[in-house]
Design a protein around this motif. Structure first.
Motif, short mmCIF file in Angstrom:
data_model
loop_
_atom_site.label_atom_id
_atom_site.label_comp_id
_atom_site.label_asym_id
_atom_site.label_seq_id
_atom_site.Cartn_x
_atom_site.Cartn_y
_atom_site.Cartn_z
N ALA A 142 0.73 -1.27 -0.11
CA ALA A 142 -0.21 -0.13 -0.10
C ALA A 142 0.96 1.42 0.00
CB ALA A 142 -0.71 0.19 1.19
N VAL A 143 1.85 1.27 0.98
CA VAL A 143 2.79 2.40 0.98
C VAL A 143 3.59 2.65 -0.27
CG1 VAL A 143 4.87 3.29 1.85
CG2 VAL A 143 3.08 2.21 3.39
N LEU A 144 3.88 1.61 -1.19
CA LEU A 144 4.49 1.78 -2.42
C LEU A 144 3.55 2.27 -3.41
CD1 LEU A 144 6.42 -1.72 -2.73
CD2 LEU A 144 7.33 0.60 -2.18
N ILE A 145 2.29 1.90 -3.41
CA ILE A 145 1.05 2.50 -4.42
C ILE A 145 0.87 3.78 -4.10
CG2 ILE A 145 -1.33 2.22 -4.98
CD1 ILE A 145 -1.16 -0.73 -4.85
N LEU A 146 0.97 4.10 -2.75
CA LEU A 146 0.62 5.68 -2.53
C LEU A 146 1.90 6.48 -2.71
CD1 LEU A 146 -1.16 5.01 0.99
CD2 LEU A 146 -1.99 5.89 -1.11
N THR A 147 3.04 6.04 -2.63
CA THR A 147 4.35 6.66 -3.04
C THR A 147 4.18 6.91 -4.46
OG1 THR A 147 5.61 5.62 -1.46
CG2 THR A 147 6.81 6.37 -3.52
N VAL A 148 3.70 6.10 -5.50
CA VAL A 148 3.45 6.60 -6.65
C VAL A 148 2.20 7.49 -6.90
CG1 VAL A 148 2.67 5.47 -9.07
CG2 VAL A 148 4.27 4.21 -7.45
N ALA A 149 1.16 7.47 -6.15
CA ALA A 149 -0.10 8.21 -6.23
C ALA A 149 0.45 9.70 -5.73
CB ALA A 149 -1.15 7.74 -5.27
N TYR A 150 1.19 9.80 -4.78
CA TYR A 150 1.50 11.08 -4.37
C TYR A 150 2.84 11.57 -5.05
CZ TYR A 150 -1.62 10.86 -0.36
OH TYR A 150 -2.80 11.06 0.33
N GLY A 151 3.39 10.57 -5.99
CA GLY A 151 4.66 11.44 -6.70
C GLY A 151 5.85 11.37 -5.37
N ARG A 152 5.73 10.90 -4.26
CA ARG A 152 6.80 10.89 -3.37
C ARG A 152 6.31 9.92 -2.30
NH1 ARG A 152 3.95 13.12 0.65
NH2 ARG A 152 2.53 14.64 0.41
N PRO A 153 7.24 9.52 -1.52
CA PRO A 153 6.72 8.77 -0.19
C PRO A 153 5.80 9.66 0.71
CG PRO A 153 9.18 8.48 -0.26
CD PRO A 153 8.55 9.76 -1.25
N PRO A 154 4.71 8.78 1.23
CA PRO A 154 3.76 9.63 1.92
C PRO A 154 4.55 10.04 3.42
CG PRO A 154 3.04 7.45 2.03
CD PRO A 154 4.51 7.55 1.02
N TRP A 155 5.36 10.96 3.45
CA TRP A 155 6.22 11.33 4.61
C TRP A 155 5.33 11.65 5.79
CZ3 TRP A 155 10.66 9.25 4.15
CH2 TRP A 155 11.29 9.28 3.26
N ILE A 156 4.27 12.43 5.52
CA ILE A 156 3.51 12.85 6.65
C ILE A 156 2.66 11.84 7.30
CG2 ILE A 156 1.22 14.17 7.21
CD1 ILE A 156 1.87 16.01 4.85
N SER A 157 2.34 10.87 6.49
CA SER A 157 1.58 9.72 7.17
C SER A 157 2.81 8.91 7.69
CB SER A 157 0.98 8.67 6.22
OG SER A 157 0.23 9.31 5.57
N LEU A 158 4.03 8.52 7.12
CA LEU A 158 5.04 7.85 7.99
C LEU A 158 5.70 8.23 9.19
CD1 LEU A 158 6.93 6.59 4.70
CD2 LEU A 158 5.43 5.57 6.00
#
Length: 333
Positions: A142-158
């Motif tokens: 899921a994190v990998l897919i969201l990284t693609v979706a946001y164009g960056r790792p979801p740093w706020i979430s992490l």
């Protein structure tokens, strides 16, 4: 006794809903504090939280823990670590909400249980069950897919997930009650926060006195917004089973997610939906496994108790039967 138990359970559930409901709706509060910036809001939250919690402790006269804590440098050091970690968590969350990242912030609290499990493996060397491994694997996807979706790792979430998981781990080792722990942590935060606010006021950048009485009251109420859900959570924790609390914890990120989409109108393209769907699948697996394990544990305990009762129960005396009585009469004859 049964009525009292039911009443206690009902009170616990109401407090649980209140706690997680307030945490879930808190994104509505932080934008009210503009034009104050995230750091100023954070500093006020630290200062006023201590004021509110200290007043509560004065009312209930619960201070014995403070002397014990001061005599234990290791625990005091852990409290300082907890204060530093929750400072990061609070600051990032306030900034995220006021910068239009409510949905991404909610993701942090969705994946927090999964991060907690991962930390248990890496730090505490815990062993996972197969379903837990599957849940962690789905969460990584899921994190990998969201990284693609946001164009960056979801740093706020992490950052939110890892900081809160670390905070929970440290608090477990400190072993203080919720209100007492908040008092100790904000006591450590207080002087740096107050110093920053004094400097900000002297520099002309403070909004506390320059935006009217209503704004000042809202900034002061950050202490209540911080402490009140914690008080409700403490009331729930002693009355509600942990498995129920584990389910209630998802209320907060669900409310935050819905607010992000329906109230703040944040974008949710298809790939983000896919990432969130995988996170929810991982949480479903995790919850199902936890409930199944808890049910099996209760069954084992009930079985052990039943066996113990059978062993300790006195053997009933055998009554003489009619045949035995007849034989005795015949023998006498």
């Amino acid at each position: 006794m049964g009525g009292t138990s039911k009443g206690e359970g009902r009170t616990g559930m109401l407090n649980g809903f209140a706690a997680y409901g307030m945490w879930g709706l808190v994104p509505l509060f932080w934008p009210l504090l503009k034009p104050a910036g995230a750091v100023e809001i954070l500093a006020h939250r630290m200062v006023w939280s201590l004021v509110f919690v200290a007043a509560a402790l004065v009312v209930v006269r619960r201070w014995a823990w403070a002397g014990e804590l001061l005599r234990q440098p290791r625990r005091l050091g852990l409290v300082a670590i907890a204060a530093a970690v929750i400072t990061v968590n609070w600051g990032v969350y306030i900034w995220a909400v006021n910068s239009g990242h409510v949905v991404e912030a909610s993701l942090g609290y969705f994946i927090n249980p999964l991060v907690t499990i991962a930390m248990g493996v890496l730090i505490l060397k815990e062993r996972l069950r197969p379903v837990q491994w599957a849940a962690v694997g789905v969460a990584v996807a899921a994190v990998l897919i969201l990284t693609v979706a946001y164009g960056r790792p979801p740093w706020i979430s992490l950052i939110l997930a890892f900081s809160f998981a670390t905070y929970g781990l440290v608090k477990k080792k400190v072993n203080l009650g919720g209100v007492e722990s908040l008092a100790a942590e904000t006591a450590i935060q207080f002087l740096p926060a107050l110093g920053y606010l004094v400097w900000l006021s002297a520099d002309g950048g403070s909004t506390f006195t320059g935006e009217g009485a209503g704004h000042a009251v809202l900034l002061a109420s950050t202490g209540i917004v911080t402490a009140l859900p914690l008080v409700c959570f403490g009331a729930a924790a002693i009355r509600v089973p942990l498995s129920t609390l584990g389910l209630l914890q998802y209320l907060a990120p669900v409310f935050q997610f819905l607010l992000g989409i329906l109230y703040f109108h944040e974008a949710m393209p298809a790939e983000r939906w896919a990432g969130f769907a995988l996170v929810w699948l991982a949480l479903t697996l995790l919850t199902w496994d936890a409930l199944r394990t808890a049910r099996r544990a209760r069954a084992r305990i009930a079985g052990s108790a039943a066996r113990a009762r059978d062993i300790t129960a006195p053997t009933p005396k055998r009554e003489p039967t009619a045949v035995a009585t007849s034989d005795a009469v015949d023998a006498q004859a």
